[in-house]
Design an enzyme around this catalytic site. Structure first.
Site, PDB file in Angstrom:
ATOM      1  N   CYS A   1       0.801  -1.234   0.000  1.00 13.69           N
ATOM      2  CA  CYS A   1       0.000   0.000   0.000  1.00 13.69           C
ATOM      3  C   CYS A   1       0.830   1.278   0.000  1.00 13.69           C
ATOM      4  O   CYS A   1       0.289   2.362  -0.235  1.00 13.69           O
ATOM      5  CB  CYS A   1      -0.941   0.009   1.195  1.00 13.69           C
ATOM      6  SG  CYS A   1      -2.070  -1.394   1.219  1.00 13.69           S
TER       7      CYS A   1
ATOM      8  N   HIS B   1      -9.102   3.026  -2.570  1.00 13.78           N
ATOM      9  CA  HIS B   1      -7.686   2.765  -2.282  1.00 13.78           C
ATOM     10  C   HIS B   1      -7.090   1.841  -3.345  1.00 13.78           C
ATOM     11  O   HIS B   1      -6.862   0.666  -3.094  1.00 13.78           O
ATOM     12  CB  HIS B   1      -7.585   2.149  -0.884  1.00 13.78           C
ATOM     13  CG  HIS B   1      -6.225   1.702  -0.465  1.00 13.78           C
ATOM     14  ND1 HIS B   1      -5.054   2.282  -0.915  1.00 13.78           N
ATOM     15  CD2 HIS B   1      -5.839   0.711   0.395  1.00 13.78           C
ATOM     16  CE1 HIS B   1      -4.017   1.665  -0.351  1.00 13.78           C
ATOM     17  NE2 HIS B   1      -4.473   0.713   0.431  1.00 13.78           N
TER      18      HIS B   1
ATOM     19  N   CYS C   1      -0.504   2.259   6.384  1.00 16.75           N
ATOM     20  CA  CYS C   1      -0.069   0.931   6.812  1.00 16.75           C
ATOM     21  C   CYS C   1       0.266   0.118   5.568  1.00 16.75           C
ATOM     22  O   CYS C   1      -0.111   0.474   4.448  1.00 16.75           O
ATOM     23  CB  CYS C   1      -1.146   0.247   7.651  1.00 16.75           C
ATOM     24  SG  CYS C   1      -2.736   0.040   6.818  1.00 16.75           S
TER      25      CYS C   1
ATOM     26  N   GLY D   1       0.518  -3.937   4.070  1.00 19.22           N
ATOM     27  CA  GLY D   1       0.265  -5.353   4.229  1.00 19.22           C
ATOM     28  C   GLY D   1       1.549  -6.133   4.456  1.00 19.22           C
ATOM     29  O   GLY D   1       2.571  -5.831   3.853  1.00 19.22           O
TER      30      GLY D   1
END
Length: 420
Positions: free
Chosen positions: A118, A375, A405, A407
């Site tokens: 991300c 997103h 954040c 993954g």
């Protein structure tokens, strides 16, 4: 001081908090890495939106052309492009090169795709900034793209994994569904369903108000694509200019009626998690002295970036660790930051990060976030920069931080200065 010594001094100052702080961050130098333009496509709904039949390379062409047009730079002066892309086979390397050439960049320009999940779009911007700071290039583009329509799902994972490595619990936790990690965060940090729904509703409300006020127009590049009607098979041309996921009238009460998706007793659902979306974004960066010589617009300045690792099963807490690491590196206090763009992967992790860092909610995502408008994994990091620059320009704000954040258990954050 020679130009080489100046670049070494600029790099060294990023590692020495005593030489940093808000005052130092606002100080201008010929070797600064500056932002000359930042754009994005509209974000559309995955698998059923206006980009469902559009390949990611078309979205990249749109933002490549848009970011160059807005800056006024000649394409032959763009030496390197880096693109964050998470889901496609082969890392999207070939289609990114195709997009670069189709957008009119010369064969002599170069491109790289990367995947830090991300944070990929922000990582691409960071890499370009570091190349400029090190004297390897003078002008480059950091971008991100994702067609979650094409890539999202089980097919993005390898068919086979090592049983030996899977026997190590933290390694196996890297495969946990993101929704389960959201439930883990909510449980461990006592983020209630009510708090999550209130945060999510506020994201929708802020985004809807911003869209009505035309606040996204400055950052969005309209994209003309062909869309096929799933029932009739009829193909038609449409121009997409607004985000599709934003819904007006969402309230905490309306969200409270939705059932949790990942656990019957859980709190994460479709309304308080980021939307599955398609889209792209790009940021054009240059050395300040070069930008000034070429008379390019200077929207802002890249300050620094930091990445922090966390437990994979709690991956959503990444910003709560990456942000303090970043602020320490640059000698900045939280109260010296004017605006925060924290990605809303899930309301649980966004609320946890904001509460843990004691950030004022009114300074976080003032025009909404990923819960409201989506997103696209590889694009978000670059999108946040375009959004924050536009908002800071409107409100005469200077210092902003973006974070998300990641993954598998990380967080990333970066600090920028608005100079508009």
């Amino acid at each position: 001081m020679s130009s080489t010594q100046a670049r070494v001094s600029a790099l060294s100052s990023q590692l020495d908090p005593s030489s940093q702080g808000r005052k130092a961050l606002l100080t201008k130098s010929p070797n600064d890495v500056v932002i000359c333009s930042a754009v994005r496509t509209p974000f559309t709904r995955g698998k059923k939106g206006a980009f469902k039949d559009t390949c990611p390379e078309e979205l990249l062409v749109a933002v490549f052309e848009g970011v160059v047009k807005k800056s006024g730079v000649k394409k032959e002066l763009v030496e390197e492009i880096q693109v964050g892309n998470v889901l496609p086979a082969g890392g999207g390397a070939t289609v990114a090169r195709m997009a670069q050439l189709a957008a009119g960049f010369p064969e002599t320009s170069t491109i790289l795709t990367l995947n830090r999940q991300c944070s990929s779009g922000l990582t691409a911007v960071n890499h370009i900034a570091l190349q400029i700071a090190a004297g390897q290039i003078d002008i480059g583009i950091g971008a991100g793209v994702e067609s979650m329509t094409q890539g999202y799902g089980a097919g993005a994972m390898p068919e086979k994994m090592s049983d030996k490595v899977m026997g190590f619990e933290p390694a196996a936790d890297c495969l946990l569904p993101m929704g389960i990690t959201s439930e883990n965060v909510a449980a461990k940090y006592k983020v209630t369903r009510e708090a999550q729904d209130a945060f999510a509703a506020n994201s929708f409300q802020k985004a809807a108000a911003a869209q009505k006020a035309g606040k996204f127009k400055e950052e969005i590049v309209p994209v003309t694509v062909m869309v096929t009607d799933d029932k009739s098979g009829e193909e038609k041309e449409v121009t997409v200019s607004v985000d599709e996921g934003i819904r007006d009238g969402v309230t905490k009460e309306s969200l409270s009626k939705l059932k949790p998706v990942f656990s019957k007793t859980g709190s994460t659902h479709a309304g308080n998690a980021s939307q599955v979306s398609d889209g792209a974004a790009a940021v054009l960066l240059a050395r300040r002295s070069v930008a000034e010589k070429l008379k390019l617009p200077i929207l802002g300045k890249f300050g620094a970036a930091a990445v922090a690792g966390v437990e994979p099963k709690l991956m959503g807490i990444g910003p709560a660790f990456a942000i303090p690491k970043l602020l320490k590196k640059v000698g900045l206090k939280p109260e010296e930051v004017d605006l925060w763009e924290i990605n809303e992967a899930f309301a649980s992790q966004a609320v946890m990060s904001i509460e843990t860092l004691k950030l004022p909610y009114e300074k976080v995502n003032p025009v909404g976030g990923a819960i409201a408008f989506g997103h696209p994994l590889g694009a978000t990091g670059a999108r946040q920069i375009a959004t924050a620059l536009s908002e800071c320009k409107r409100n005469k704000q200077k210092v902003f931080v973006t974070s998300m954040c990641i993954g598998s258990g990380m967080g990333m954050a970066a600090v920028f200065v608005n100079e508009q």
